[in-house]
Structures are given as C-alpha cells and as structure tokens.
Motif scaffolding. Structure first.
Motif, PDB file in Angstrom:
ATOM      1  N   LEU A 102       0.824  -1.204   0.000  1.00  0.00           N
ATOM      2  CA  LEU A 102       0.000   0.000   0.000  1.00  0.00           C
ATOM      3  C   LEU A 102       0.861   1.258   0.000  1.00  0.00           C
ATOM      4  CD1 LEU A 102      -2.843  -0.997   2.494  1.00  0.00           C
ATOM      5  CD2 LEU A 102      -3.022  -0.687   0.012  1.00  0.00           C
ATOM      6  N   ALA A 103       1.956   1.217   0.755  1.00  0.00           N
ATOM      7  CA  ALA A 103       2.863   2.369   0.788  1.00  0.00           C
ATOM      8  C   ALA A 103       3.450   2.623  -0.591  1.00  0.00           C
ATOM      9  CB  ALA A 103       3.973   2.126   1.806  1.00  0.00           C
ATOM     10  N   LEU A 104       3.744   1.542  -1.320  1.00  0.00           N
ATOM     11  CA  LEU A 104       4.280   1.678  -2.664  1.00  0.00           C
ATOM     12  C   LEU A 104       3.252   2.280  -3.606  1.00  0.00           C
ATOM     13  CD1 LEU A 104       6.707   1.041  -4.522  1.00  0.00           C
ATOM     14  CD2 LEU A 104       5.667  -1.179  -4.974  1.00  0.00           C
ATOM     15  N   LEU A 105       2.003   1.834  -3.501  1.00  0.00           N
ATOM     16  CA  LEU A 105       0.932   2.362  -4.352  1.00  0.00           C
ATOM     17  C   LEU A 105       0.690   3.838  -4.090  1.00  0.00           C
ATOM     18  CD1 LEU A 105      -1.779  -0.467  -4.356  1.00  0.00           C
ATOM     19  CD2 LEU A 105      -0.193   0.137  -6.189  1.00  0.00           C
ATOM     20  N   GLU A 106       0.757   4.227  -2.833  1.00  0.00           N
ATOM     21  CA  GLU A 106       0.445   5.609  -2.455  1.00  0.00           C
ATOM     22  C   GLU A 106       1.683   6.497  -2.427  1.00  0.00           C
ATOM     23  OE1 GLU A 106      -1.477   5.196   1.296  1.00  0.00           O
ATOM     24  OE2 GLU A 106      -3.158   4.009   0.491  1.00  0.00           O
ATOM     25  N   ASP A 107       2.810   5.947  -2.902  1.00  0.00           N
ATOM     26  CA  ASP A 107       4.071   6.691  -2.924  1.00  0.00           C
ATOM     27  C   ASP A 107       4.404   7.234  -1.540  1.00  0.00           C
ATOM     28  OD1 ASP A 107       6.369   7.599  -4.128  1.00  0.00           O
ATOM     29  OD2 ASP A 107       5.498   9.520  -4.723  1.00  0.00           O
ATOM     30  N   ASP A 108       4.178   6.391  -0.551  1.00  0.00           N
ATOM     31  CA  ASP A 108       4.419   6.763   0.832  1.00  0.00           C
ATOM     32  C   ASP A 108       5.676   6.045   1.318  1.00  0.00           C
ATOM     33  OD1 ASP A 108       4.088   7.930   3.243  1.00  0.00           O
ATOM     34  OD2 ASP A 108       2.388   6.697   3.891  1.00  0.00           O
ATOM     35  N   GLU A 109       6.174   6.455   2.454  1.00  0.00           N
ATOM     36  CA  GLU A 109       7.379   5.845   3.030  1.00  0.00           C
ATOM     37  C   GLU A 109       6.970   4.977   4.211  1.00  0.00           C
ATOM     38  OE1 GLU A 109      11.382   5.059   2.816  1.00  0.00           O
ATOM     39  OE2 GLU A 109      10.337   6.490   1.539  1.00  0.00           O
ATOM     40  N   PRO A 110       7.032   3.631   4.068  1.00  0.00           N
ATOM     41  CA  PRO A 110       6.654   2.762   5.181  1.00  0.00           C
ATOM     42  C   PRO A 110       7.754   2.738   6.234  1.00  0.00           C
ATOM     43  CG  PRO A 110       7.514   1.444   3.385  1.00  0.00           C
ATOM     44  CD  PRO A 110       7.499   2.875   2.891  1.00  0.00           C
ATOM     45  N   ILE A 111       7.423   2.251   7.423  1.00  0.00           N
ATOM     46  CA  ILE A 111       8.475   2.109   8.422  1.00  0.00           C
ATOM     47  C   ILE A 111       9.441   1.026   7.958  1.00  0.00           C
ATOM     48  CG2 ILE A 111       6.950   2.840  10.298  1.00  0.00           C
ATOM     49  CD1 ILE A 111       6.871  -0.114  11.188  1.00  0.00           C
ATOM     50  N   GLY A 112      10.713   1.184   8.297  1.00  0.00           N
ATOM     51  CA  GLY A 112      11.727   0.243   7.864  1.00  0.00           C
ATOM     52  C   GLY A 112      11.619  -1.104   8.563  1.00  0.00           C
ATOM     53  N   PHE A 113      12.352  -2.073   8.058  1.00  0.00           N
ATOM     54  CA  PHE A 113      12.317  -3.420   8.611  1.00  0.00           C
ATOM     55  C   PHE A 113      12.776  -3.425  10.064  1.00  0.00           C
ATOM     56  CE2 PHE A 113      14.307  -7.897   8.469  1.00  0.00           C
ATOM     57  CZ  PHE A 113      13.123  -8.491   8.867  1.00  0.00           C
ATOM     58  N   GLU A 114      13.835  -2.664  10.367  1.00  0.00           N
ATOM     59  CA  GLU A 114      14.332  -2.645  11.742  1.00  0.00           C
ATOM     60  C   GLU A 114      13.327  -2.006  12.688  1.00  0.00           C
ATOM     61  OE1 GLU A 114      18.110  -0.839  10.834  1.00  0.00           O
ATOM     62  OE2 GLU A 114      19.141  -2.652  11.465  1.00  0.00           O
ATOM     63  N   ALA A 115      12.641  -0.965  12.229  1.00  0.00           N
ATOM     64  CA  ALA A 115      11.606  -0.346  13.064  1.00  0.00           C
ATOM     65  C   ALA A 115      10.462  -1.319  13.295  1.00  0.00           C
ATOM     66  CB  ALA A 115      11.095   0.936  12.404  1.00  0.00           C
ATOM     67  N   TRP A 116      10.092  -2.068  12.269  1.00  0.00           N
ATOM     68  CA  TRP A 116       9.029  -3.060  12.406  1.00  0.00           C
ATOM     69  C   TRP A 116       9.462  -4.157  13.381  1.00  0.00           C
ATOM     70  CZ3 TRP A 116       8.544  -8.297  11.297  1.00  0.00           C
ATOM     71  CH2 TRP A 116       7.240  -8.803  11.262  1.00  0.00           C
ATOM     72  N   LEU A 117      10.719  -4.582  13.287  1.00  0.00           N
ATOM     73  CA  LEU A 117      11.239  -5.578  14.227  1.00  0.00           C
ATOM     74  C   LEU A 117      11.153  -5.072  15.665  1.00  0.00           C
ATOM     75  CD1 LEU A 117      14.436  -6.821  12.348  1.00  0.00           C
ATOM     76  CD2 LEU A 117      12.374  -8.159  12.801  1.00  0.00           C
ATOM     77  N   SER A 118      11.340  -3.767  15.832  1.00  0.00           N
ATOM     78  CA  SER A 118      11.260  -3.191  17.172  1.00  0.00           C
ATOM     79  C   SER A 118       9.889  -3.420  17.793  1.00  0.00           C
ATOM     80  CB  SER A 118      11.545  -1.682  17.121  1.00  0.00           C
ATOM     81  OG  SER A 118      12.839  -1.417  16.645  1.00  0.00           O
TER      82      SER A 118
END
Length: 465
Positions: A102-118
């Motif tokens: 969805l972030a890719l479709l909306e040209d948005d910046e998703p949280i990074g993998f390390e932030a998600w791991l947090s």
C-alpha cells in the motif's frame, strides 16, 4: 562500416558549482581528466583532520549480502516455509507485506524493517513482563499470537537474519591488483594509508555482518570496536579513547603512532554480539557452515535454519529485544552518540557508502551535522535516479560541502550498477596505495607455499602407498 561510438563518460559529481547552482563538477572533462580531478578531490578530502565513514547494506552485496528490503523478503520467505509456523504468525507477516504494498501504491514511506522488528520484539517484552503498566498489545491481525507463539516468531526472526548475514569474505589470495581483490580489502587498505599524523579514521557501519572485521584482520589492521577482552569480550566504550603506538626502542628512539589502525562502530549491532546477564558480549562464531545458505531455496533454508543457527546466542541483530528501559542504554546509545560527536568536530570529511538514507535516526544526525561549517560529505550512489540525489540537492543552502558521486545517465543505461558502487569506488576510484600491492604480493606468496606443501604431502602419501 560500423561506427564505433566512444565510451560514455562514467561519473558525475553533483554538488554546488562555482556559479552557485547545483551541477556536475566533472562536466566538460573527458574520461581521463574527469577521473584525475575526481581522485584529486577525494585525496584532498581524505587529508582532512577528522575522517568519518558510514557504510550501509550496499557494501555487502558483492559478498552475497542483501539490502534491507531484500533481507526482509528473504527472512519472511524462510519463516513462512517452516513446517512448525504457528497459525497466528502468518497473518502478521501478511499484514506487513500488505502495508509495504500500500505504501508503494500511495508513494508513501513505510516504516523500515528494523523499526518493524522493534514493535514485534518489544511486544514480546510486554507479553513476558510483569509489574508494568500494561500486560498485552492489540494486534491488527487475527488470531493474536500467545506468548509462546510470539517467542517462537522472535526467535526465528533472529535465526533467519543471522543466517542471511553470516557472510564470509571471498578468497582473493591470488589477485594481482586492487581491482581483483575483495572490495573490503581494497577499501580499508586505502583508508588507513593516509598520513598517520592526521586524526584516526572512524568507521561506522549499519551492517550486521562481520565482513569489515574479517578484512581488517586479514590486512593486519588493528582496530578498537568498543569491546575489551578476547575469550568473551565485553562492551567497554572507554577503549575508543585509546590509541596504539610503537615503543621508543623499536621506533628510532621515540614513540611513534602505529600506522594501520582505526576505530570501528557497529551502530545496529552485529551477528557476533550477545547479551549475557546485563552485559553485551562479543564472540565471533564459525561462519563456514553458512557459506552456501544464501543460495538455497526458502524451503531448504527452512529445513536447515534451526540446525545451523538454533544454538547461536546472538541478540545483537535484534537490539530492541532488550527491555524497554535498556533500549537506549549501552552500547547503542553510546555508539550513536559517538557518531554525532565525531560529525561535530572541525575539519571533518564524511564518506557515505552503501546507505540509502532509509534510517531516519541516522539521516537526522547527518543533516544536523551539516550545520558544522567545516564538514564535507561525499555520498557514493550507484543509481543516478536515486532519491538520495534529490536529498543532497536540498543541502545546497549549506554551502559547497555536500556531494554525490554517481554514474552519468549514459553510463548507467549502458551498464547499470557498475559505476559508483562500493566495489567500484574501493577498487578503482580511490587512489591506489603501495602497501596494498605489497600485501597482494605477500598473499600470493603464501598461497604458493601452501600449494607447494599440499603437493609435497600428496606425493609422499602416494609413494608411501
């Protein structure tokens, strides 16, 4: 008769030009003149008093490493292929994938993998803790995992990341020149060859792998990485205040600095770090069993994962798996503070390689450091259409101090991701140094001796048989 077109100009150096506009500082030069000017500028910057290097996942790709996005994909594929995956874990992974899509479709910046791991790691901390202000979290996916399932997930994440990052430096013992050896060897040998009267090099990396450590040890470069001790090293930041010198009796009667030495910082931890009690310890594991892991299918990775990485005590690759009160404690807070302090020192050259400015915390530190009036930053970027370049363009108001080295569009279209990669920069762009040639000669000699010894032993066994 076919016309042979000249090779396209390889590099552009984007920065503030003499007329005050953003442009290419190598424009108007032919191939040879442009390279001479580029190497002259790099040599000049490397002679600045304070040298700080920041490397990201792009520096490990040639050795089988993955960018953070590709690492995330590989880790999820392996975990989803595990035969004992709990029913509650698959929806969590799917929710993450959907968020990225969805972030890719909306040209948005998703949280990074390390932030998600947090979030995932700290959810386990909440679930396993008692006496805190809350005892559970609400999951966006269903069914919600119980404590045992969440513990399984965090443990498999750790194993899978470890296995993907258990990289070994390629053997280039018979190489005859710098453009044939592992790029880490070429890069480090040129990095530490600068005048020893200048400040020591400070190398910061966001990578979990130990490729730089392997290269440093192979080159005989001494380094302090924040740990003291050998058998079971413990984190002690005071070592960063130390240096290495030749004693007077071996240095013409006077104390002299040891030439090949640097300070090394792993901002996001390492596969060889582990927590013991309330201390962070370090012990390098045997990486030989992992050499073919990256080439396996997800199904085969899943079958071998627990056997290969199940007993590995590393938590350094999941720094946020500590209790909340410890997430800003040593060593991570100290390492980031050191990065910030080094960038604030006068006469600083910041060299950025393999980093796409995807970590907001790191990027903010860099942007704040650009207020340092005597800091010069060079970002090496192999994609001429990367958003990194536009980011650097926005720094133009800070003076002629932020530059991007990248391929020209023509060079990139002819051979994508060949120029201005970490490998290319280390091997061919950085100026050569004599002691690297001496090192290569010694390595070839060692290989020849080893080969001769093997042949003699084989011949003796044949005669004896």
């Amino acid at each position: 008769m076919a016309t042979i077109l000249p090779a396209p100009i390889e590099y552009q150096l984007i920065g503030l030009t003499e007329d005050g506009a953003i442009g290419d500082l190598l424009a108007g030069f032919d191939q040879k003149q442009g390279r001479v000017r580029l190497q002259a500028l790099i040599s000049e910057w490397l002679r600045m008093e304070n040298l700080v290097v920041l490397t990201g996942s792009g520096t490990s790709v040639s050795a089988g490493g993955k960018t953070m996005a590709n690492l995330e994909t590989a880790v999820f594929a392996t975990i989803e292929a595990l035969s004992d995956i709990p029913a509650s874990i698959t929806p969590i992974i799917e929710a993450r994938k959907n968020a990225l899509f969805l972030a890719l479709l909306e040209d948005d910046e998703p949280i990074g993998f390390e932030a998600w791991l947090s979030f995932v790691a700290n959810a386990l901390v909440v679930a396993e803790s008692s006496g805190g202000p809350f005892s559970a979290v609400t999951w966006s996916s269903t069914p919600a995992p119980n404590v045992a399932e969440l513990r399984w997930f965090v443990d498999r994440l750790r194993m899978a990341i470890f296995a993907e990052c258990a990289l070994s430096l390629p053997d280039t013992g018979l190489a005859t020149s710098a453009d044939k050896i592992a790029p880490h060897l070429a890069f480090l040998s040129k990095l530490v060859a600068r005048d020893s009267n200048l400040g020591r090099t400070h190398l910061f990396t966001l990578n979990y792998d130990t490729l730089f450590e392997q290269a440093l040890e192979l080159l005989g470069v001494q380094y302090f990485d924040g740990f003291t001790g050998r058998a079971s090293a413990r984190f002690d930041p005071s070592v960063y205040g130390l240096d290495i010198y030749y004693p007077g009796e071996v240095a013409e009667g006077r104390v002299r600095r040891f030439d090949k030495f640097l300070h090394f910082y792993k901002l996001h931890g390492s596969i060889h770090w582990f927590e013991q009690g309330h201390e962070m310890r370090a012990r390098h594991p045997d990486l030989a069993p992992f050499q073919s892991y990256a080439t396996l299918t997800p199904q085969n990775k899943a079958r071998s994962l627990v056997r290969l990485a199940g007993d590995t005590p590393s938590v350094g690759i999941l720094p946020t798996a500590n209790k909340f009160a410890q997430t800003l404690a040593m060593p991570y807070a100290h390492l980031f503070r050191s990065f910030q302090v080094r960038l604030g020192i006068p006469q600083t050259f910041l060299l950025v390689l393999g980093y796409g400015f995807g970590d907001d915390h790191v990027s903010r530190i860099i942007e704040n450091a650009l207020m340092n009036p005597s800091l010069v930053m060079l970002v090496v970027e192999p994609n001429p259409t990367s958003p990194v370049i536009e980011r650097i363009r926005r720094y133009k108001d800070l003076g002629k101090r932020a530059f991007v080295l990248c391929p020209t569009p023509d060079a990139f279209s002819q051979s994508a991701f060949t120029h201005a990669t970490f490998d290319d920069f280390a091997r061919t762009v950085m100026p050569d140094v004599q002691w690297l040639a001496d090192f290569l000669r010694l390595r070839r000699f060692e290989k020849q001796i080893a080969s001769s010894s093997t042949s003699i032993e084989s011949g003796t066994e044949t005669m004896g048989g």
